[in-house]
Design a protein around this motif. Structure first.
Motif, PDB file in Angstrom:
ATOM      1  N   ASP A 130      56.257 -98.873 -14.068  1.00 49.30           N
ATOM      2  CA  ASP A 130      54.982 -98.382 -14.596  1.00 49.30           C
ATOM      3  C   ASP A 130      53.853 -99.387 -14.420  1.00 49.30           C
ATOM      4  O   ASP A 130      52.687 -99.003 -14.439  1.00 49.30           O
ATOM      5  CB  ASP A 130      55.123 -98.088 -16.097  1.00 49.30           C
ATOM      6  N   LEU A 148      53.404-101.363 -11.810  1.00 45.08           N
ATOM      7  CA  LEU A 148      53.101-101.692 -10.412  1.00 45.08           C
ATOM      8  C   LEU A 148      51.895-100.923  -9.880  1.00 45.08           C
ATOM      9  O   LEU A 148      51.748 -99.734 -10.126  1.00 45.08           O
ATOM     10  CB  LEU A 148      54.319-101.410  -9.532  1.00 45.08           C
ATOM     11  N   ALA A 149      51.051-101.611  -9.136  1.00 43.05           N
ATOM     12  CA  ALA A 149      49.928-100.965  -8.450  1.00 43.05           C
ATOM     13  C   ALA A 149      50.438-100.378  -7.130  1.00 43.05           C
ATOM     14  O   ALA A 149      51.645-100.327  -6.890  1.00 43.05           O
ATOM     15  CB  ALA A 149      48.832-101.987  -8.199  1.00 43.05           C
ATOM     16  N   GLY A 150      49.513 -99.931  -6.285  1.00 43.07           N
ATOM     17  CA  GLY A 150      49.900 -99.300  -5.020  1.00 43.07           C
ATOM     18  C   GLY A 150      50.471-100.291  -4.019  1.00 43.07           C
ATOM     19  O   GLY A 150      50.113-101.471  -4.029  1.00 43.07           O
ATOM     20  N   LEU A 159      64.414 -92.215  -6.254  1.00 40.71           N
ATOM     21  CA  LEU A 159      63.546 -92.258  -5.077  1.00 40.71           C
ATOM     22  C   LEU A 159      62.210 -91.579  -5.386  1.00 40.71           C
ATOM     23  O   LEU A 159      61.134 -92.085  -5.045  1.00 40.71           O
ATOM     24  CB  LEU A 159      64.247 -91.581  -3.891  1.00 40.71           C
ATOM     25  N   GLN A 160      62.298 -90.440  -6.055  1.00 38.97           N
ATOM     26  CA  GLN A 160      61.095 -89.697  -6.434  1.00 38.97           C
ATOM     27  C   GLN A 160      60.179 -90.564  -7.305  1.00 38.97           C
ATOM     28  O   GLN A 160      58.958 -90.507  -7.193  1.00 38.97           O
ATOM     29  CB  GLN A 160      61.521 -88.417  -7.182  1.00 38.97           C
ATOM     30  N   ARG A 161      60.814 -91.373  -8.142  1.00 36.15           N
ATOM     31  CA  ARG A 161      60.076 -92.258  -9.043  1.00 36.15           C
ATOM     32  C   ARG A 161      59.241 -93.278  -8.255  1.00 36.15           C
ATOM     33  O   ARG A 161      58.222 -93.777  -8.749  1.00 36.15           O
ATOM     34  CB  ARG A 161      61.124 -92.967  -9.919  1.00 36.15           C
ATOM     35  N   VAL A 171      57.863 -92.634  -5.246  1.00 37.38           N
ATOM     36  CA  VAL A 171      56.876 -91.974  -4.369  1.00 37.38           C
ATOM     37  C   VAL A 171      55.429 -92.322  -4.737  1.00 37.38           C
ATOM     38  O   VAL A 171      54.629 -92.640  -3.856  1.00 37.38           O
ATOM     39  CB  VAL A 171      57.107 -90.450  -4.328  1.00 37.38           C
ATOM     40  N   PRO A 172      55.064 -92.302  -6.018  1.00 35.96           N
ATOM     41  CA  PRO A 172      53.657 -92.598  -6.326  1.00 35.96           C
ATOM     42  C   PRO A 172      53.266 -94.045  -6.044  1.00 35.96           C
ATOM     43  O   PRO A 172      52.085 -94.371  -6.037  1.00 35.96           O
ATOM     44  CB  PRO A 172      53.556 -92.324  -7.839  1.00 35.96           C
ATOM     45  N   LEU A 173      54.259 -94.889  -5.801  1.00 35.42           N
ATOM     46  CA  LEU A 173      53.981 -96.321  -5.665  1.00 35.42           C
ATOM     47  C   LEU A 173      53.632 -96.754  -4.260  1.00 35.42           C
ATOM     48  O   LEU A 173      53.125 -97.862  -4.068  1.00 35.42           O
ATOM     49  CB  LEU A 173      55.209 -97.133  -6.100  1.00 35.42           C
ATOM     50  N   ALA A 174      53.950 -95.957  -3.263  1.00 35.78           N
ATOM     51  CA  ALA A 174      53.858 -96.495  -1.901  1.00 35.78           C
ATOM     52  C   ALA A 174      53.672 -95.411  -0.854  1.00 35.78           C
ATOM     53  O   ALA A 174      53.886 -94.223  -1.103  1.00 35.78           O
ATOM     54  CB  ALA A 174      55.119 -97.302  -1.581  1.00 35.78           C
ATOM     55  N   GLY A 175      53.314 -95.854   0.337  1.00 35.96           N
ATOM     56  CA  GLY A 175      53.139 -94.949   1.470  1.00 35.96           C
ATOM     57  C   GLY A 175      54.381 -94.819   2.339  1.00 35.96           C
ATOM     58  O   GLY A 175      54.484 -93.899   3.144  1.00 35.96           O
ATOM     59  N   ARG A 176      55.317 -95.762   2.184  1.00 39.00           N
ATOM     60  CA  ARG A 176      56.574 -95.658   2.930  1.00 39.00           C
ATOM     61  C   ARG A 176      57.714 -95.999   1.992  1.00 39.00           C
ATOM     62  O   ARG A 176      57.649 -97.002   1.280  1.00 39.00           O
ATOM     63  CB  ARG A 176      56.573 -96.602   4.145  1.00 39.00           C
ATOM     64  N   LEU A 177      58.714 -95.162   1.999  1.00 41.41           N
ATOM     65  CA  LEU A 177      59.852 -95.310   1.104  1.00 41.41           C
ATOM     66  C   LEU A 177      61.081 -95.604   1.934  1.00 41.41           C
ATOM     67  O   LEU A 177      61.466 -94.801   2.786  1.00 41.41           O
ATOM     68  CB  LEU A 177      60.041 -94.021   0.310  1.00 41.41           C
ATOM     69  N   PRO A 208      48.804 -96.343  -1.803  1.00 40.88           N
ATOM     70  CA  PRO A 208      47.772 -96.330  -2.847  1.00 40.88           C
ATOM     71  C   PRO A 208      47.118 -97.713  -2.978  1.00 40.88           C
ATOM     72  O   PRO A 208      47.757 -98.727  -2.708  1.00 40.88           O
ATOM     73  CB  PRO A 208      48.560 -95.970  -4.110  1.00 40.88           C
ATOM     74  N   MET A 266      51.140 -95.303 -13.596  1.00 39.29           N
ATOM     75  CA  MET A 266      51.663 -95.764 -12.321  1.00 39.29           C
ATOM     76  C   MET A 266      50.723 -96.794 -11.708  1.00 39.29           C
ATOM     77  O   MET A 266      51.136 -97.646 -10.967  1.00 39.29           O
ATOM     78  CB  MET A 266      51.718 -94.558 -11.383  1.00 39.29           C
ATOM     79  N   GLN A 267      49.455 -96.687 -12.032  1.00 40.66           N
ATOM     80  CA  GLN A 267      48.472 -97.598 -11.464  1.00 40.66           C
ATOM     81  C   GLN A 267      48.185 -98.694 -12.464  1.00 40.66           C
ATOM     82  O   GLN A 267      48.214 -98.485 -13.654  1.00 40.66           O
ATOM     83  CB  GLN A 267      47.183 -96.844 -11.133  1.00 40.66           C
ATOM     84  N   SER A 268      47.870 -99.869 -11.926  1.00 36.44           N
ATOM     85  CA  SER A 268      47.687-101.021 -12.806  1.00 36.44           C
ATOM     86  C   SER A 268      46.497-100.836 -13.738  1.00 36.44           C
ATOM     87  O   SER A 268      46.430-101.445 -14.774  1.00 36.44           O
ATOM     88  CB  SER A 268      47.488-102.280 -11.969  1.00 36.44           C
ATOM     89  N   LEU A 275      51.648 -85.454   0.693  1.00 37.24           N
ATOM     90  CA  LEU A 275      51.878 -85.159  -0.720  1.00 37.24           C
ATOM     91  C   LEU A 275      50.546 -85.161  -1.461  1.00 37.24           C
ATOM     92  O   LEU A 275      49.586 -85.781  -1.016  1.00 37.24           O
ATOM     93  CB  LEU A 275      52.806 -86.222  -1.312  1.00 37.24           C
ATOM     94  N   ARG A 313      47.921 -87.239   0.776  1.00 34.16           N
ATOM     95  CA  ARG A 313      48.171 -88.534   1.407  1.00 34.16           C
ATOM     96  C   ARG A 313      49.529 -88.454   2.087  1.00 34.16           C
ATOM     97  O   ARG A 313      50.454 -87.812   1.592  1.00 34.16           O
ATOM     98  CB  ARG A 313      48.154 -89.667   0.381  1.00 34.16           C
ATOM     99  N   PRO A 314      49.670 -89.113   3.241  1.00 33.30           N
ATOM    100  CA  PRO A 314      50.956 -89.082   3.921  1.00 33.30           C
ATOM    101  C   PRO A 314      51.936 -90.051   3.266  1.00 33.30           C
ATOM    102  O   PRO A 314      51.543 -91.097   2.746  1.00 33.30           O
ATOM    103  CB  PRO A 314      50.627 -89.574   5.339  1.00 33.30           C
ATOM    104  N   VAL A 315      53.195 -89.685   3.307  1.00 29.99           N
ATOM    105  CA  VAL A 315      54.272 -90.567   2.854  1.00 29.99           C
ATOM    106  C   VAL A 315      55.393 -90.493   3.885  1.00 29.99           C
ATOM    107  O   VAL A 315      55.775 -89.401   4.314  1.00 29.99           O
ATOM    108  CB  VAL A 315      54.797 -90.149   1.463  1.00 29.99           C
ATOM    109  N   SER A 316      55.888 -91.670   4.303  1.00 27.53           N
ATOM    110  CA  SER A 316      57.018 -91.710   5.239  1.00 27.53           C
ATOM    111  C   SER A 316      58.279 -92.119   4.498  1.00 27.53           C
ATOM    112  O   SER A 316      58.249 -93.033   3.680  1.00 27.53           O
ATOM    113  CB  SER A 316      56.768 -92.735   6.344  1.00 27.53           C
ATOM    114  N   TYR A 317      59.358 -91.429   4.824  1.00 27.96           N
ATOM    115  CA  TYR A 317      60.669 -91.816   4.310  1.00 27.96           C
ATOM    116  C   TYR A 317      61.431 -92.476   5.451  1.00 27.96           C
ATOM    117  O   TYR A 317      61.532 -91.908   6.533  1.00 27.96           O
ATOM    118  CB  TYR A 317      61.444 -90.583   3.837  1.00 27.96           C
ATOM    119  N   GLN A 318      61.946 -93.664   5.195  1.00 27.88           N
ATOM    120  CA  GLN A 318      62.686 -94.386   6.218  1.00 27.88           C
ATOM    121  C   GLN A 318      64.164 -94.411   5.846  1.00 27.88           C
ATOM    122  O   GLN A 318      64.520 -94.885   4.763  1.00 27.88           O
ATOM    123  CB  GLN A 318      62.134 -95.811   6.328  1.00 27.88           C
TER     124      GLN A 318
END
Lengths: 517, 517
Positions: A407, A409-411, A432-434, A436-442, A462, B1-3, B142, B483-488
Motif C-alpha cells: 500500500d 509503494l508509488a508507481g 499478481l492482481q494486487r 497490477v496497480p503498482l507497475a507497467g510490467r509484471l 504509474p 496504492m499511490q504514495s 487496463l 494504460r498498457p500493462v505487460s505480463y512477463q
C-alpha cells in the motif's frame, strides 16, 4: 504556425560560448578531452529550426525507413570506435556496450519495419452514411513536429542519441534534437555525426538530428516554441522539473518522462521455502547487473521473515560480484551517501556492506551491498530509489504486513512476484492482481532487468515511473510522437494515398468498422 | 496504492453546506429552483472514494457493456423529462435536445459495442524467443482509475453527465465523478440519477457515477489523490487553470481538455467567384446553428477581397436567423461585450449588427452578427474565440496575405477549405496541406458544425483546441482512460483470459507480429 512561435528577430545575437564540455573517465575521475561547448539559446534555436526545416523530408515514409536503416549501418560500421568511446566515458565495459549497440541497431531496424508496415498510422475510413447523417471521414496519424530527446546516463547508446526515443520519433516522422548526457558527450557527438552522415547520404537534411550540451540548453529546448514533444529518461528530480516546464509553456507539450522506479519484488513464503538458493543467486545477479545502474534494478525485495537460506544465498552471490566504477563521480557520491544514510536507520541490518572499493585501473570502483529491515521498521526513505548496486530486503510476517507495505509503494516500471512451482491457484492470481496497480510490467518467476525490444513490451508505469501512460521501449513507443487528423469529405485527389479507398500503400486499416490486416 | 493517497484520518469533519445551486431560465434570467448545494471537500472525497470502490465491478467487460446499454435505456425512458428539464435550463429548444439525446444514447451504445469487440484492449502477445533472448510477453490495456469529467455548458447531454467522456470512461472500466455545469444542474442531477439507477439494476455499485456541483469542488476533484485522469470541455481560461492544477499535483495526471477554437474557414478566390450564394447561405447556417454556441462554430472566415456577392448572401441569410437566448446571462454579457469590442476596432466593418434582441418569452435573446476586416488590419483580439452567433470575415488579397494570416493562427478543432468544383489539382492539395498543422479535422467544401460520432472522427487539435493529442468524440476517445500493462512469463492460470493463447474471448490481437482480426 503556432501563436507563440518565436519571431526571427526575437533571437538574441550570438554570444561567445565559454562553457567547455569535457569527456571524463569514470574509472579515475580524470578528464579525457574537451568535446564540445555548452549550447546557448541561439545554438538551441538554430538546432530546433534546422530540425523543423528537415521535417518535410520525413513526410516520405520510405525515406524515413531508409534513414533508420542507414543510421543502423553507419553505427555498425563504426562499431569499434563507438564502443571504445562509450566505454572510455561510462566504464560499462566492452561486452555490455557491444550488446547495447546491437540492441540499438536492432531497434532502429525494428522501427524501420514498423514504418514500412504502416499500422501505426491507425488509418480509419468511414464512408458517408446518410442514414446516420455521417459525412465521409478518413483519419490517420501524423507527426507532431520536432521532438526533444534527453539522453540517459546509463545507456549511452540505446537510450541516448541513437536510442529508442530518437528511433521512434524519426519513425513517426519527427525530427529530433537531443540533449546530450554529460556522462558521455563524446559518444553523443560521435553517434550524432554518424546519423547525420546517414541522413546526408540518402538526401535528408542533416538538421534532422541536432545535438546540444548543457543543463540550460535542455531547459531552453523544452521551452522552444517549435519543440512539439519531449522524451526523457533520468531522475525523478530532473524529470519532474522538465515536466513542469513543459506543462507551463504558453502552449503545453507532451512530456514523456521515464523517471524513477524501485521495481519491487515479492517473494512468497512458499517460494522462499522451496527456491531459496535459486532466488538468492538470481536476485544478486539482477541487482548487480551493470553495477546496479538499470532503471529496472530490483531495489526493494519483500521476503518472508525467518527464511535465512535465501538471504544467505543472496549475500554469498552478491559478495562475488566484482567491484566496478559507477557512471560518474556525482552518481558515485550519491550512491555512497545513499548507502550510508540507509545503513544508519534504526532497524536496518547490513547484510553486505556496499562502499568504495578501489581496484586496479579503477580507483573509483564500488562494491555491491544488501540491507535488510523488518516491514514494521520500513521508513519512507527506504522507499526511494538508490541508483547503483544496492538492494533492500523487507522482511514481512504474514499477508497483512505484506499488504501494508504494498500500500505504501508509488508507481514502478516493474513489479515481480516469485512463486513456488505449485502456486498457480486463485491466491497466486490474486497476489499478481494486487501488483497490477503498482507497475507497467509484471514479471512472474523472473527478474525485471532485461527489457526486451518487442511489440508486447511496456516500459512505463504509474508516476513516478513515467509521467505519461506511454512506453519508451517497444513498437508502441512511436505513438508518443503522433496526433490523429481526420479529413472530412476530402476528394481523393487531395488526400494522402494512405486514405485512398484502393489502399495503394497497403496499410492496415479499419474501413466502415471492419478491421483489414 | 499511490504514495500520495489520502489517509482516511486526514479527511476534514463534515462542514455544513451553505452554497445553494440553482437552476435558472436563460430566456429570462430567473431562478427556477434550488436543485443541490455545492460540494465541500468531504463531499468530493466521498464521491471519489465511492467511485473507486465501484471500480472492481467494472473489471467485468460484459457488465460494463450492460451498464452502458442500461443507461441508454433509462435515458430514453425518461426522454420527455430529460428534454424538458434541459430545455428549461439551456433554452436550446426541444428539437435540438431531442437530437442531442439521440446522439447521447447512440454514443453510449456505440461504446458498449466497442467494449464487446475488445480491440481497444490492444492485446499483443509475443511468445518467448530464445534466439532474441526474449521472454514471453503479453500486453493489454487496463483502466486508469477514477475519471473526473467536467460538463460542458453547451451540450447538457452529449458532453455532460451522460456524455462522451462519461461513456468512454465507463467503457474503459473507469468509474466517473462528474463536475456538473452550473448552466444545467437539474439536468445533471436527473441524468446522474438515471445512470445510477441503471447501475443498481444490473448490480454495479451506484457510486460508479458521482456528481458534484461548484467551482471549488471541481478543483478539489482534480486534486484528489484517487482521481486518475480528467476530461474537460469548456473555455481556454477555465481549462488551462485545471490543466495546470493537474500538472502540479504530487502525482500529475492526464488532463484531456477541449478548450477553445476559432475553426477557420478558407474560401478560395475561385470558390467565392463560383459558389458565392451557396457559401454565403451555408456559412450563415453554420455559424448561427445552436445560436453560435458550438465549439466548432466557424468564427474566422478568410474570403477574397472584392467579392461582395458572398458577403451579401451571408448577411441576407444570417439576418434571417431568429434571435434567441444564450446559455446563461454571463455568456450573454461576454458575447455582447465581445461584439462591442470587436466592432470598435479600426478597420472593422459591421456587416450585420449582433446585439440584444428581446423576443416574446425571451427578453434575453440576442441576434447574430457578421464583422469584416482587411487582412492587413487583423488585430490579435480578432483571433480570439467569441462564443455565440458572431463570425468575422477576413478579406485577403493574394496568396501572400493569405499565408500571413494562416501563420498567425493557433491550434483549432477544425479548419475548412472551400474550393471551386475544378480546384482539385496540386495547388488545392497544397492549400489543404497548409491547413493540416492548424487543426485536428480538415473539412473540404463543407462546414465544421456537426461532429459525427464515428470511428474515423477526430475531435481535438493543437493547443488550445485540446491540451492533449486525444479526441473526445468517436471510438478512440476510450484510449484516454487506459494504460498498457505487460505480463512477463505469466503462467496461463494467472493471466487474464484476454491474454490466453486460445483467445477464449475472441479479442482482436497481434500475435508474434501478426495482426489477427
Amino acid at each position: 504556425m503556432q501563436s507563440d512561435a518565436v519571431k526571427p528577430d526575437a533571437v538574441q545575437p550570438e554570444a561567445v560560448q565559454t562553457v567547455p564540455v569535457w569527456s571524463a573517465d569514470p574509472r579515475t575521475g580524470e578528464q579525457r578531452a574537451q568535446v564540445a561547448v555548452e549550447a546557448g539559446p541561439p545554438d538551441v534555436d538554430r538546432a530546433v529550426r534546422a530540425a523543423a526545416a528537415a521535417e518535410p523530408a520525413l513526410a516520405d515514409r520510405a525515406l524515413r525507413a531508409a534513414l533508420l536503416r542507414a543510421a543502423a549501418e553507419r553505427l555498425e560500421s563504426a562499431a569499434e570506435e563507438v564502443i571504445a568511446t562509450a566505454d572510455a566515458e561510462t566504464a560499462l565495459g566492452v561486452p555490455r556496450l557491444t550488446g547495447e549497440l546491437a540492441r540499438t541497431t536492432y531497434q532502429l531496424r525494428a522501427f524501420a519495419d514498423i514504418v514500412d508496415e504502416g499500422a501505426f498510422l491507425d488509418v480509419v475510413i468511414d464512408h458517408a452514411d446518410p442514414a446516420l447523417a455521417r459525412p465521409d471521414l478518413r483519419r490517420m496519424k501524423l507527426p507532431l513536429g520536432v521532438v526533444a530527446v534527453f539522453s540517459a546516463s546509463n545507456f549511452p547508446l540505446a537510450f541516448s542519441v541513437p536510442g529508442g526515443d530518437t528511433a521512434s520519433a524519426l519513425a513517426a516522422g519527427c525530427p529530433v534534437v537531443v540533449k546530450a548526457h554529460p556522462d558521455h558527450p563524446a559518444t553523443g557527438e560521435l553517434c550524432a555525426g554518424l546519423i547525420r552522415e546517414a541522413a546526408r547520404a540518402i538526401g535528408v537534411p542533416e538538421g534532422v538530428l541536432g545535438l546540444v550540451h548543457g543543463l540550460e540548453a535542455g531547459l531552453e529546448l523544452v521551452r522552444h516554441p517549435l519543440t512539439a514533444a519531449v522524451g526523457f529518461t533520468g531522475s525523478v528530480r530532473g524529470g519532474r522539473a522538465l515536466h513542469d516546464v513543459a506543462a507551463a509553456r504558453p502552449r503545453p507539450i507532451p512530456f514523456h518522462g521515464e523517471l524513477g522506479s524501485l521495481n519491487p519484488v515479492l517473494v512468497t513464503e512458499r517460494a522462499a521455502a522451496t527456491r531459496a538458493e535459486e532466488l538468492g543467486a538470481g536476485l544478486a545477479g539482477s541487482f548487480t547487473l551493470g553495477n546496479g545502474q538499470f532503471c529496472v534494478k530490483p531495489g526493494l525485495v519483500l521476503v518472508p521473515a525467518g527464511e535465512p537460506a535465501l538471504e544467505k544465498a543472496l549475500v554469498a552471490a552478491a559478495g562475488q560480484a566484482p567491484a566496478g566504477p559507477l557512471l560518474d563521480p556525482r552518481i558515485r557520491e550519491a550512491f555512497l551517501a545513499g548507502v550510508e544514510q540507509r545503513s544508519a536507520f534504526p532497524g536496518v541490518e547490513v547484510l553486505l556492506a556496499a562502499g568504495s572499493a578501489p581496484v586496479e585501473g579503477a580507483p573509483l570502483a564500488v562494491r555491491a551491498g544488501v540491507l535488510a529491515v523488518a516491514a514494521a521498521e520500513l521508513r519512507e526513505e527506504l522507499l526511494e530509489e538508490c541508483f547503483g548496486p544496492l538492494t533492500v530486503l523487507v522482511r514481512y510476517s504474514g499477508t497483512e504486513e505484506l499488504a501494508a507495505v504494498l500500500d505504501r509503494l508509488a508507481g514502478n516500471l516493474t513489479a515481480t512476484v516469485q512463486l513456488a512451482a505449485d502456486e498457480r491457484g486463485p491466491e497466486a492470481a490474486a497476489l499478481l492482481q494486487r501488483l497490477v496497480p503498482l507497475a507497467g510490467r509484471l514479471v512472474v518467476d523472473g527478474w525485471p532487468t532485461g527489457v526486451a525490444v518487442a511489440p508486447a513490451m511496456h516500459h512505463g508505469g504509474p508516476y513516478p515511473a513515467t509521467t505519461s501512460t506511454s512506453t519508451s521501449v517497444g513498437g508502441t513507443a512511436i505513438e508518443r510522437w503522433l496526433r490523429p487528423v481526420s479529413y472530412q469529405n476530402g476528394p481523393p485527389e487531395l488526400l494522402p494515398p494512405e486514405l485512398h479507398d484502393a489502399n495503394p500503400l497497403a496499410v492496415p486499416r479499419r474501413v466502415d468498422g471492419r478491421r483489414e490486416s
